[in-house]
Each structure stands twice: as C-alpha cells, then as structure tokens.
Design an enzyme around this catalytic site. Sequence first.
Site, short mmCIF file in Angstrom:
data_model
loop_
_atom_site.label_atom_id
_atom_site.label_comp_id
_atom_site.label_asym_id
_atom_site.label_seq_id
_atom_site.Cartn_x
_atom_site.Cartn_y
_atom_site.Cartn_z
N CYS A 55 62.36 38.07 37.44
CA CYS A 55 62.65 39.50 37.27
C CYS A 55 61.36 40.27 36.96
O CYS A 55 60.30 39.69 36.77
CB CYS A 55 63.63 39.68 36.13
SG CYS A 55 62.92 39.18 34.53
N ALA A 58 59.53 39.24 33.87
CA ALA A 58 58.76 38.00 34.06
C ALA A 58 57.42 38.30 34.73
O ALA A 58 56.39 37.75 34.35
CB ALA A 58 59.56 37.00 34.91
N ARG A 89 55.27 29.72 31.58
CA ARG A 89 54.10 29.97 32.44
C ARG A 89 52.90 29.38 31.71
O ARG A 89 52.73 29.58 30.51
CB ARG A 89 53.92 31.48 32.63
CG ARG A 89 52.62 31.93 33.33
CD ARG A 89 52.63 31.72 34.77
NE ARG A 89 51.83 32.56 35.64
CZ ARG A 89 50.91 33.44 35.36
NH1 ARG A 89 50.63 33.78 34.12
NH2 ARG A 89 50.26 34.07 36.30
N HIS A 187 54.66 43.06 38.30
CA HIS A 187 53.21 43.00 38.50
C HIS A 187 52.65 44.41 38.60
O HIS A 187 51.65 44.75 37.98
CB HIS A 187 52.86 42.30 39.83
CG HIS A 187 53.35 40.89 39.94
ND1 HIS A 187 53.73 40.34 41.14
CD2 HIS A 187 53.53 39.92 39.01
CE1 HIS A 187 54.10 39.08 40.94
NE2 HIS A 187 54.01 38.81 39.66
FE1 CFM Z 1 50.11 35.14 42.23
FE2 CFM Z 1 51.52 33.27 42.90
FE3 CFM Z 1 52.33 35.14 41.10
FE4 CFM Z 1 50.34 33.38 40.50
FE5 CFM Z 1 52.16 31.79 39.20
FE6 CFM Z 1 53.29 31.70 41.62
FE7 CFM Z 1 54.14 33.56 39.88
MO1 CFM Z 1 54.60 31.07 39.49
S1 CFM Z 1 49.52 33.03 42.40
S2 CFM Z 1 50.54 35.47 40.13
S3 CFM Z 1 50.01 32.01 38.84
S4 CFM Z 1 52.06 35.27 43.20
S5 CFM Z 1 52.73 30.14 40.30
S6 CFM Z 1 52.55 31.67 43.77
S7 CFM Z 1 55.23 32.41 41.20
S8 CFM Z 1 53.69 32.64 38.09
S9 CFM Z 1 54.16 35.71 40.00
C1 HCA Z 2 57.97 33.16 36.78
C2 HCA Z 2 56.95 32.14 36.33
C3 HCA Z 2 56.81 30.95 37.23
C4 HCA Z 2 58.04 30.07 37.22
C5 HCA Z 2 57.76 28.71 37.76
C6 HCA Z 2 58.87 27.89 38.35
C7 HCA Z 2 55.56 30.16 36.79
O1 HCA Z 2 58.28 33.26 37.97
O2 HCA Z 2 58.44 33.90 35.95
O3 HCA Z 2 59.90 28.41 38.77
O4 HCA Z 2 58.64 26.69 38.42
O5 HCA Z 2 54.70 29.94 37.61
O6 HCA Z 2 55.50 29.78 35.63
O7 HCA Z 2 56.59 31.40 38.57
#
Ligand code: CFM
Ligand code: HCA
Length: 534
Positions: A55, A58, A89, A187
């Site tokens: 969401c 998150a 995370r 984001h």
């Molecule tokens: Fe960029 Fe990602 Fe993301 Fe990420 Fe992550 Fe991710 Fe995420 Mo999980 S590189 S910031 S550090 S889009 S692993 S593939 S899903 S937290 S929002």
């Molecule tokens: C997020 C964080 C997450 C979840 C990881 C997962 C991460 O989406 O809120 O589903 O294994 O990287 O910690 O993407």
Amino acid sequence: MAMTLEQISEMLAKYPSKVEKNRKKHIIIKDSSADRQEIEANTRTIPGIITNRGCAYAGCKGVVLGPLKDMVHITHGPIGCGYYSWGTRRNKARADEPGQEFLNYCVSTDMQESDIVFGGEKKLAKVIDEVAGIFKPKAITVSATCPVGLIGDDINAVARAAEERLGIPILAFSCEGYKGVSQSAGHHIANNGLVERVIGAGDREEAAGKYPINLLGEYNIGGDSWEIERILDEIGYTVVSVMTGNGSYEDLKNAHTAELNLVQCHRSINYIAGMLETKYGTPWLKVNFIGVAATAESLRNMARYFDDPALTARTEEIIARELARVEPQIEQYRKLCEGKTAFCFVGGSRGHHYQGLFAELGIDTVLAGYEFAHRDDYEGRQVIPEIKTDADSKNIPDLHVTADERRFRLKVSPEKLAELQRQIPLSFYAGMQVDMADGTIMVDDLNHYETEEFIKLLKPDIFASGIKDKYVVQKMGIPAKQLHSYDYSGPYAGFGGAVNFARDVSMGFVSPTWNFIVPPWKEEPLLTGSVTEE
Ligand code: CFM
Ligand code: HCA
C-alpha cells in the site's frame, strides 16, 4: 519450453469474463517483430485477487523514509501497520553519531477505538513530544495510515505546531494506505516531502570533495550500498548522500551539492531525480549495479559524464582488478547454474535488474514482471539529444534534451558537449521489454493463481520473488529466492555482491531438499471445482 498465446488464453479463461479481459492486458509474450507491444501497468488490482502488492503507507514509510536512520519515524494509526512494517524491509544502517540511529524502533500512536471516534490529533501531538524527549532525534517523520485519512486527522497541522514547540523539523506524510493502487503512490508522496523539506536545507554550497554524486534509489538491502560505495570511494567519487539506504537527514540536507544524481531504482525515486534537475539543474544518470557487466558499464558511464582522463583511468583500473577477482569465482558457480531457467518477479525494478546477473550465471529468465512498476519501467526511456546555442548564454552552448516529451537543458563546456553527443544518452535506459528475449513472458501484477499456472506450464528451475509466494513455490518443489530481502543474505549488488548471489543461487540448486518434495500436479488434486459467473 516456450509458451503460446493459446495456453495463456486457456489459463485466463478460468476467470470470470471481466477479470479475464482485464488480466489479458497485463500479460505479453515478447515479440520483437511486433510494431509496439503495450503492457498495462499501474492500474488497480481486481478485488479478491491475491496480489503481492503493498500500500501507499508501505511505499512511503517502509521503503523511502524507513532507511533514514537519524530520524524517528512515527506511524499514526492502529498498531497493525506499525507492527507489520517493523523490520520486515531490511533497512540496514550504521550510526554516524552515537545514539542517532533509530531504525530498530517501532513507534506508533497505537490508535484505539476512542481515537477513531473522537480524533487522534491530541494523541499524535503527545507521541511527538515523547519521541523528541526520549530520543532527541535530528528530525521526526509522521506517516498516516488509512483510518487517519478516513476520520480526517490533520497531521500537517499537528506537525507544524509540534515543530514550533520543539524546534526540530517534523515532517508529515499523508500516505494513507488506500491512496493510489500500490506502494508506488507512497514513493511519490515521500519523494515530494524530502525535496520540499530536507534536500537543500543544509548550508553547504559545494560538496566536500571531487566528483560529488548522490546515489538515488539504493536502499542498502543486505548491505548493497556499502558494496557499491566501496568501489565508488576507491575510484575517487564523493558520495554526498545515498537515498535512502543507510541514509541520514544530515547527508540529505546537502544533497543539492552533488553534480550528478545516479538513479539505481528508477521506480521509487525518479520524482526526486526530476525535481532536482528542475530545481538545481543536476542531471541524472540511470545506473544498474546488479551484475558484473552492468556494474562495469555504469561505472564507465559515470566516468564519461565527468570526462576526466584521470578518473577514466582509475575506473578502468578498478574494473580490471575486480573482474580478475570475481570472474573466476563466478565461473565455478556457473557450472552449477548453466542452462537453468528462472522466473523473476519483483517490485518495480529488480524484476529487470536481476536478469543480467542471472544471465551471467547461464540462467535464462523465461518469465518476469513487476508488482507495481509503471509503463516506462517496462518500455524504457528514449532520449533525443539536440544541440542549440542560446544567445544569452555567453557562448556556452546548452545541450537540450527531449525525453518522454519533457525538455530540459544542461550547461556544459563546448568540449564536453562534443563528447556527450557521442557518448551519453543521459537518462536513457532500456526497460524490461527491450532487454527480454523473444518468446519470454512479461506479467504485470502477477497473482497467486497465475503463479501456479505459469509454474505448471513452464517449470522454472528457480523462482525469484518475495515472502508472500516463496513457500507456496517451494512446496511445488522449486527453489525460491527472495529478491526483496535476499533471504537475509547479501549484499548482491556490485562486484562482490554478484559472487554472493552466484553462491546462494547455486546452493538453492544443489540442495537435496527438492528430491523429497512431490509437486502437487504429480499427485491427484485434493479439491476440484470451477468458477462460474452469476
Ligand atoms: Fe525500488 Fe524495487 Fe521498490 Fe526497492 Fe525493495 Fe522491491 Fe519494494 Mo521490495 S528496488 S524501492 S528495495 S521498486 S525489494 S523491486 S518491492 S521494497 S518498493
Ligand atoms: C513492501 C516491502 C517489500 C516486501 C517484500 C516481500 C520488501 O512491499 O512493503 O513481499 O517479500 O522488499 O521488504 O517489498
């Protein structure tokens, strides 16, 4: 085994017809002979479908703000959101100053029924005062969860009043979970707040060293940014700030002094890159530090940008040294991996970035996708550089760049301009669609049902994704590699990271565990049924 459109249609035919129509647009089989292949992305998941998405809260609090270590991050809401985002995370950090690293704490206003009925503003003000008193942080963030928006608490007013009372910045983020269609909206909210309130708030006019850069969209999962910075430091770059892995309010304040912004994860931080370009004229360069070849290429592009023979020579020297060190190690692991196939489904950039590293191990990615990326992450970004001399720019021609219908201007010396024209398509990057092989499949917002179906049909040797599907996939007899948390291993970025990844993936393949598991499709199903429409 390649998959056909008919097989995909058959798979989707099990859905009610509206769902079938919707999901069809999120799946493509790469065909480079087609004029244009469009994949639908960044649209709402159909309620009831088991998605991997998160969401807005998150994306804001967990992903972008979460790693900032010298701020205390308060979750305003009932305890669940704070609790379930506590430490999941992997926001790894080391304190720069004693007592100024708060990432292991989970701070929440723990709203109760009476706060929901009568409002939670007073409770939030009290929590902010307590946090300031106990931790004495440089700054505080407040992130809103769904009920806060629903009952109308004004977190901005509470934060402003607390800021006056306490004399430290208190940043409020209206990132109620329901905003947008995924964490992607969060984001953007976090990016806006950091540009408005933090970046540029420092009093430095110039960076403290040569070749000053920011590393954007790098979150130090498993220590990734430490491995990348090891190389950047050795080459001679001054890393002004990392956004936001092991990041700090202190560093971020002076991030405006960097001369170049590197963008690792474009999806989560392109907004900051764009805003800094507009506000300070700082250009940005898409980099990818996942995989040996991608790391070397990114370092070479950076050296080209700064255009200094000493920097270029040093870059080549370090690349040669690192290649000589890591390539023989990777070669050993490659023997165990060669010829295998992978599914690579991650959030918004890793689904693409890790494919190069898989290829270096001889593993073909046969299906990939993003949970919440946008069309530009799939399609890439085209840049058309064009030279124009501005009459009022005192003989310094400007490089006008058109990208995705936006135009911007870079100040460069005439010599550098000639160099740039040949070399850097600044900000150009290839998206997932560009790099994947013909016949491979791309799926946006892959869900539980489709995961099972695609696995049955394509039988990948490894499935790279997250915690939510990991165990289901492993019970099907297939090694699952978490590419979010790296299964608590890492770093996987940079030269050293590539070796760690090769080791961990090889361990997955050689584990005897898989001999003891019988995939469900080899047994009689326990339940049978069909979905009918009303
Ligand atoms: Fe960029 Fe990602 Fe993301 Fe990420 Fe992550 Fe991710 Fe995420 Mo999980 S590189 S910031 S550090 S889009 S692993 S593939 S899903 S937290 S929002
Ligand atoms: C997020 C964080 C997450 C979840 C990881 C997962 C991460 O989406 O809120 O589903 O294994 O990287 O910690 O993407």
